[in-house]
Scaffold this active site. Structure first.
Site, mmCIF file in Angstrom:
data_model
loop_
_atom_site.group_PDB
_atom_site.id
_atom_site.type_symbol
_atom_site.label_atom_id
_atom_site.label_comp_id
_atom_site.label_asym_id
_atom_site.label_seq_id
_atom_site.Cartn_x
_atom_site.Cartn_y
_atom_site.Cartn_z
ATOM 1 N N THR A 143 19.213 35.428 44.638
ATOM 2 C CA THR A 143 19.732 34.954 43.354
ATOM 3 C C THR A 143 20.086 36.101 42.422
ATOM 4 O OG1 THR A 143 18.422 32.932 43.534
ATOM 5 C CG2 THR A 143 19.196 33.539 41.345
ATOM 6 N N VAL A 144 19.182 37.047 42.255
ATOM 7 C CA VAL A 144 19.425 38.150 41.321
ATOM 8 C C VAL A 144 20.564 39.036 41.818
ATOM 9 C CG1 VAL A 144 18.443 40.235 40.300
ATOM 10 C CG2 VAL A 144 17.084 38.140 40.416
ATOM 11 N N GLU A 166 13.850 48.685 35.761
ATOM 12 C CA GLU A 166 13.828 47.860 34.549
ATOM 13 C C GLU A 166 13.604 46.398 34.857
ATOM 14 O OE1 GLU A 166 13.287 47.068 31.084
ATOM 15 O OE2 GLU A 166 14.374 48.965 31.000
ATOM 16 N N VAL A 217 9.812 44.163 35.335
ATOM 17 C CA VAL A 217 8.909 43.628 34.308
ATOM 18 C C VAL A 217 9.716 42.925 33.225
ATOM 19 C CG1 VAL A 217 7.124 44.157 32.596
ATOM 20 C CG2 VAL A 217 7.253 45.496 34.699
ATOM 21 N N ILE A 235 14.063 41.551 28.993
ATOM 22 C CA ILE A 235 13.534 42.396 27.913
ATOM 23 C C ILE A 235 13.569 43.850 28.384
ATOM 24 C CG2 ILE A 235 11.565 42.891 26.428
ATOM 25 C CD1 ILE A 235 10.539 40.075 26.967
ATOM 26 N N GLY A 283 11.812 24.443 40.091
ATOM 27 C CA GLY A 283 11.985 25.732 40.760
ATOM 28 C C GLY A 283 11.423 26.912 39.993
ATOM 29 N N ASP A 308 1.216 37.964 39.740
ATOM 30 C CA ASP A 308 2.532 38.437 39.295
ATOM 31 C C ASP A 308 2.399 39.243 38.000
ATOM 32 O OD1 ASP A 308 5.642 38.174 39.199
ATOM 33 O OD2 ASP A 308 4.982 37.394 37.257
ATOM 34 N N LYS A 316 3.008 43.457 37.192
ATOM 35 C CA LYS A 316 3.816 43.968 36.076
ATOM 36 C C LYS A 316 2.981 44.831 35.146
ATOM 37 C CE LYS A 316 6.762 39.877 36.375
ATOM 38 N NZ LYS A 316 7.077 38.545 35.797
ATOM 39 N N GLY A 344 15.069 34.679 35.738
ATOM 40 C CA GLY A 344 16.356 34.001 35.826
ATOM 41 C C GLY A 344 17.431 34.959 36.296
#
Length: 435
Positions: A14-15, A131, A134, A138, A189, A203, A207, A306
């Site tokens: 997805t990313v 980047e 995490v 942001i 999801g 998770d 981070k 996302g």
């Protein structure tokens, strides 16, 4: 400076699809912004035949990762495949070949970060940017590396997992049970295939390890952290929090004792005062607060995951990669402190909220009180609540400030007591100051 840089991808999920689409559709403008032309050269995928949400020419797809990593024409390798061992093996090859690596893989960084940066020290032409590892959209990595480079940090804390934040937000807002909201999160999801990564705080811990390295130059292992998830939170806890102007959030917390060169890193559900900005960050959003010696407190809020938010972070790293290729510079954490150690549990202090399921019988309260006293834990507030079972009761209590070591001792003794019917449930009452 080359006239065109070639970018290869390991993984096209997805990313990665979001990154490819944006760089392809906006090639002219992005080349101008990035300061150099580029070519999306090759992507390694599990199956070339698989249908994707982005149109990639067949000649730019391969199922062999070495076609990307060993290709002498590829300058930048974007590792977006996930996992630890295979990803690390490929990243290691890329670094040894002097390539720039971009990754969103917080698990790999947490487990292999020390080895990766050891390799970079031996391969000064290489570099790694992360980047996207995490807090998604942001730019917290860039803030630590660049915008706040003059600061030493006494405290870093925040919400680093959008799934847990979504669940806790809906539980409080709708008086819904944990199980009901988790089921909705699965349908939407929001939950990882291995949901324990989200729900059990792993998770967030990955981070937190990345942030701890950036701030203090030490890779902290999961075994060195306090890591607790949100599985056992009940509506009773939400209601109590609301009554006393708190909100329950899954927090990552990194505290530093600069004088002693010690840090603590933890992930746990905590009671956070409603006056704290972070307590009012809801749904799938993330927030990170940093306490710097020069800047004071800064709070960074945005989408933590996302496709587009994370793709934005990856493209930011590509911009930095172009700069690194032009200057041959290599990043070193600005706050490396030789000999930084982990704080022992006896030195990590907090106030605590504890929920106990107990026998509704004479002598129970006295026994509970004696256990806390024997562990040098002072009770501040004690309430008895009605239990769904007639011969049981809920005890809700808070403590004065005490150590993690003392509270662990107390909870172990409580769990062994005949009066206590379930494992004690514990929340930290978070104070947004380093002491």
């Amino acid at each position: 400076m080359k006239s065109k840089y070639k970018i290869g991808f390991l993984g096209m999920g997805t990313v990665a699809q979001g990154v490819w689409r944006h760089l392809e559709e906006n090639h002219s403008e992005m080349s101008r912004r990035l300061g150099a032309d580029y070519e999306l050269s090759l992507a390694c995928v599990r199956s070339i035949a698989k249908k994707r949400g982005v149109d990639i020419p067949a000649e730019k797809l391969t199922e062999n990762p070495d076609d990307v990593v060993l290709n002498p024409e590829i300058d930048i390798v974007c590792e977006l495949m996930g996992g630890v061992d295979e990803a690390f093996k490929l990243v290691k090859k890329a670094i040894e070949l002097g390539k720039i690596v971009i990754t969103a893989n917080k698990a790999m960084l947490c487990e292999k970060g020390a080895e990766i940066f050891g390799l970079l020290a031996k391969n000064p032409k290489s570099q790694i940017f992360f980047e996207a590892s995490v807090a998604g959209g942001i730019p917290i990595i860039k803030s630590l590396r660049e915008g706040l480079v003059a600061n030493n940090f006494s405290l870093i804390y925040g919400i680093l997992n959008g799934t847990c934040n979504y669940i806790l937000t809906r539980m409080e807002r709708e008086n819904a049970s944990y199980d009901a909201v988790l089921a909705d999160a699965r349908r939407l999801g929001y939950v990882e295939a291995d949901e324990s990564l989200d729900i059990d705080g792993i998770d967030s811990a990955h981070k937190a390890a990345v942030l701890a390295y950036l701030a203090y130059g030490r890779w902290v292992k999961l075994s060195e952290m306090i890591v607790t998830g949100i599985r056992d939170i009940r509506l009773e806890d939400m209601i109590w929090a609301r009554e006393f102007n708190y909100r329950i959030k899954l927090l990552a917390s990194i505290k530093s004792d600069t004088a002693a060169k010690k840090i603590s890193v933890a992930v746990y559900p905590a009671l956070l005062s409603l006056s704290d900005v972070v307590a009012n960050v809801n749904e799938v959003f993330n927030a990170v607060a940093l306490e710097g010696d020069l800047v004071g407190r800064t709070v960074h809020i945005g989408r933590g995951a996302g496709q587009n938010a994370t793709a934005s972070a990856v493209i930011s790293d590509i911009a930095d990669a172009f700069k690194a290729l032009n200057s041959n510079s290599q990043y070193v954490p600005h706050s490396v402190q030789n000999g930084v150690e982990m704080m022992p549990l006896k030195d990590i202090e907090s106030s605590f909220y504890i929920r106990l399921a107990v026998k509704d019988a004479t002598g129970t309260l006295a026994k509970i009180a004696s256990i806390f006293a024997s562990c040098n834990v002072s009770i501040e507030l004690l309430e008895q609540k009605k239990h769904e079972n007639a011969d049981e009761a809920w005890l809700i209590l808070t403590t004065h400030k005490t150590s993690e070591f003392a509270i662990q001792q107390a909870c172990s003794a409580l769990e062994s007591s005949e009066q206590v019917l379930e494992k004690p449930f514990v929340l930290r009452i978070f104070e947004n100051s380093p002491s």
